[in-house]
Scaffold this active site. Structure first.
Site: not given
Ligand code: PLP
Ligand code: PLP
Lengths: 156, 406, 406, 156
Positions: C121, C198, C201, C224, C362
């Site tokens: 991401h 990370d 998910q 999430k 993203c």
């Molecule tokens: C795999 C992954 N990493 C990072 C993020 C970033 O999370 P956040 O937007 O809550 O900071 C997301 C979600 O948007 C994600 O799906």
């Protein structure tokens, strides 16, 4: 709101078989627009001749039906117009999408008006407005040659 | 203006503490929230929840629009030029860190000077300290006088060709000093020095007009202006946001991402990485509406009246010393009681359901200057009444009794 | 496990969209919230609101304890060693930025390598990119194969003596790939390389055990995992949090502040500058309780069943292509329809109140690799049912109809 | 809970007129503790003789009544005790404050027990626990000479 008003046959058809696709020979203006929301991108190529007439107008890029159809229709309508008229058509288009105003210009014939108005359904879908307007903004930017990149985030 | 009516909009005041009516005098720490804000959070989560910006479905479109409406409201509330100048952060501390970090990256080299004041909250000092540690910057402190006022002529003397930025609070969270930031900004701009204003305490207590101030940066905490926790605001002039590098990196703040190159989104998204406090920002719109429904002028005059009333009454209590005596003061009163440590005061007042704060209030530099380890602090919100002040004074009398003071 | 009973705990599902029952298939973006979480926010703001840590009065003591209880719950939920290893941030993006920035400051020099993957991401790429820009680091991308799996042997080849940190997702938000992070961590640790996972998910879809994984850093988004927006979590091994410099500076994260010197607070406060999302963190405890009441095993098996059911059904629809075919997959399915752009799919599905996401999610690097500009994504939460999948498939049929597909 | 249970006369008295204040001569151990919450600070000076007996124990610093009284009483009770006994007394004190347990040790006489137990009311005031325990933690740190700084955030 009926989906068929958004996805009229003319849009589906242009979306599937866009006109004026590719890089035109001898273009002297061009600009790239992209939509950071989805990564879609459009590259507009423009040949303005000495009389400041849009002699050629083509594009490359990928996008949704709305975006491709909008671009394809744009190239059809703007090609052959003078610089001033082209600008006017863009302005009327943008105003139609944003405020729902009618297309009043005399620079388009009835057929062309029907084409451009086929995109008016987009107004009901705020998240899709950028899809429809990106290439038009990009065209302006190519004509003005001020910046190379258009970004829908700014201009809308 | 009917304060009882306003107070009744805050559900917490129907609660009893130790069987007593809550007298909340800790609003500078964080204000209580009106029902409209709390209910908006509730209704958004229950009926409308979605993340913003990234999805095309109806819920997301709605949330995106509502989020944007708050941005427009904030813009109007502080009289910014455009909504692109309004960045949402998690708190004012992040707002200031964002500026210190990005401005520092671009404009601070060894020996450059950063001018702050002795009134600053740690949140408007530590971020600059990092530039001292990492970039060899020098931090100068504009002094206060015995009244707790910034001496403008002294501040001016500290400005020189190495001064790269000035960061100053608009309203001290200890002495309640209203700092003449407009005057400071004028002086600074004549020398082309940008100014960051820490507006944490001014936003809840004064009318804010960033255009009139002409400040370069203005930091606000949502939770201090009747908003939910988790929301901060950074106002910055567009020219700065355009030229400074981005702060946090991640989803939502990019334009194009390649393996060898990344370009960033336009404003304001460039500075809003990752999922925002979506619901909280949306509910924050109700905080602004609440303040507007009260009317900033009414709020200011009510709090001025309360502050004056409290000062009068406190001064009549034996052994109470008010900290500072600034020319202009709003909503915040710190004091000491000879022979009773502020922590003990706070504990004893709490027994009467009077909530105040004791300590250094994140202003150790100021306390060092005042030669005090700690102070007791009373701070007002729009919901406070003269009766609250009366109960406070009675509780202070009780405190004196517990400590057998004459 | 009775899904209808679970679903009824989510107020939003009693809402109609375009006169139709909401089919929410965008949980990877942000999950819906159960009533217990929403109500906790409401009751905290209405009856208990106060800032934490800094005041002595009863409200503040209570809030401080409740805040701490969430930290303990998170610690237990992910099986950390101590609550000092749990840092609250605003979102997972901040969690990763915190690590990239502080680890980078201390450990990255020109030419050092950072290893990430093609699945990442933007939030797990852009923060590292800053180290490339500012420190001359090199970023390497471990490749995926056609199925969307990370090829461990290829990843291993990219590790060398210059590799300073590995950052990898636990579960792809596009392909649903479950990455064998434990295996990667084992390989990395043999070479003394720390690993950031990370977990955005994975936290909503898998059982998390940081002790078993032995990861150095783990990033989670509260919103999430059925929590309020505005809350992120960083798990980090204590040794890292002790040795790395602080991230944001401000109130609450200091020990002693002098004009020439600042010392920082102990863990976890060292990394929690300024006013926290107090109410949201406190309400987040209810999210964890909710997940525990369902039982992670039940959640995992329910979502596995749903995912398999959806894959089966989607594959039978003409012109639908599933993106990736990873060995282990959970809760996330991306697809395309030949002849219909994902944006058009999302718009058309929305007409049937089916909320999905379209775009690059993203993950532009991944989409470039897949030679796709955009995909349509369905992602599940515990509240989804087979009926939701049936409605999805019908809506896709409608989509094909609108586009006159055969 | 009655405030008078927290602010017993003995505490007010020690708070106002602390014993063993100042820097003792010939100290060979010392440590600084501070409470980041309020900025209060205590410096403990300790002279351990060759028999590992606490020959001198004094302090400097500022703080609330609870903190000063607690420190003052601590110096009174621990002075003259062996290293081991001192540690035991600290442990019993901390356990009293945290869990409400009784003071059982035979190393304190009845008078001393009354003194140490005068601090037991603090247990009811969680935000004040750090005020009461800071100097005791700092004493341990001075005895162990492991670190120079004690920070109530860690040890509680
Ligand atoms: C795999 C992954 N990493 C990072 C993020 C970033 O999370 P956040 O937007 O809550 O900071 C997301 C979600 O948007 C994600 O799906
Ligand atoms: C003057 C001042 N500046 C900065 C801050 C920091 O605000 P926050 O904690 O919301 O980041 C505060 C409040 O704590 C304050 O009073």
């Amino acid at each position: 709101m009926d989906l068929k008003e958004l996805y009229q046959d003319i849009i589906l058809e242009h979306g599937k078989s866009p006109r004026n696709y590719g890089k035109c020979l001898g273009y002297n203006h061009n600009a790239i627009g992209h939509n950071p929301l989805c990564g879609d991108q459009v590259h507009v190529y423009l040949k303005l001749n000495q009389k400041k007439m849009v002699e050629e107008l083509t594009f490359e890029g990928s996008g949704c039906a709305i975006s491709i159809a909008s671009t394809s229709i744009m190239t059809e309508l703007v090609k052959g117009k003078s610089f001033q008229t082209a600008k006017k058509i863009v302005a009327e288009f943008l105003s139609m999408i944003k405020t729902g105003s009618k297309i009043a210009t005399k620079d388009l014939n009835e057929d062309q008006k029907i084409k451009i108005m086929s995109l008016s359904g987009v107004k009901q879908y705020p998240m899709r407005v950028k899809c429809a307007t990106l290439s038009w903004h990009t065209l302006v930017s190519a004509m003005d040659k001020k910046i190379d990149d258009v970004n829908t985030e700014v201009v809308d | 203006m009917n304060i009882e009516n306003i107070k009744s909009q805050f559900p917490i005041f129907s609660k009893k503490i130790n069987g007593k009516q809550l007298v909340y005098l800790d609003s500078s720490n964080s204000s209580q929230k009106p029902a409209s804000v709390i209910n908006r959070l509730d209704s958004f989560y229950k009926n409308e929840f979605s993340n913003i910006g990234r999805s095309i479905h109806s819920l997301s479109v709605n949330a995106t629009n509502k989020f944007d409406e708050t941005r427009m409201s904030v813009k109007k509330f502080i009289n910014a030029n455009s909504k692109e100048e309004i960045i949402f952060t998690k708190n004012a501390t992040e707002s200031i860190n964002l500026v210190a970090s990005t401005f520092g990256q671009q404009n601070i080299k060894t020996g450059d000077e950063i001018l702050i004041t002795e009134l600053e909250h740690h949140s408007n000092y530590v971020p600059w300290h990092y530039l001292r540690e990492n970039k060899g910057a020098v931090i100068k402190f504009a002094p206060i006088n015995d009244d707790g006022d910034i001496v403008i002529s002294e501040l001016e003397k500290l400005i020189n060709s190495k001064t790269k930025i000035i960061a100053v609070t608009h309203l001290s969270n200890v002495t309640g000093t209203i700092v003449p930031v407009k005057e400071i900004i004028d002086i600074a701009h004549k020398k082309n020095i940008p100014v960051l204003v820490d507006g944490c305490q001014s936003a809840p207590h004064l009318k804010i007009d960033v255009k009139d101030l002409d400040c370069d940066f203005y930091a606000i905490s949502g939770h201090k202006v009747y908003g939910p926790t988790g929301v901060g605001i950074l106002y910055a002039k567009k020219k700065w946001l355009e030229q400074l590098p981005p702060y946090m990196g991640g989803g939502g703040m990019i334009s194009e991402v390649k393996k060898d190159k990344i370009t960033y989104a336009q404003l304001p998204e460039k500075y809003e990485a990752g999922t925002m406090p979506t619901a909280e920002v949306i509910a924050f719109n109700e905080s602004i509406k609440f303040m507007e429904s009260v009317g900033i002028e009414n709020l200011v005059s009510h709090e001025r009246e309360l502050t004056n009333y409290a000062l009068e009454k406190l001064k009549t209590i034996n052994s109470v010393c008010i900290v500072g005596n600034p020319k202009n003061k709003a909503g915040v009163i710190s004091f000491t009681i000879k022979g009773v440590h502020p922590h003990d005061i706070a504990t004893i007042l709490d027994e009467d359901a009077v909530a105040i704060r004791a300590g250094h209030h994140c202003c150790q530099i100021l306390h060092e200057k005042l030669k005090l380890n700690a102070t007791a602090r009373v701070s007002f919100g729009i919901y406070n009444t003269k009766e609250d002040v009366d109960i406070l004074c009675k509780a202070i009398e009780n405190c004196r009794k517990v400590f057998n003071l004459k």
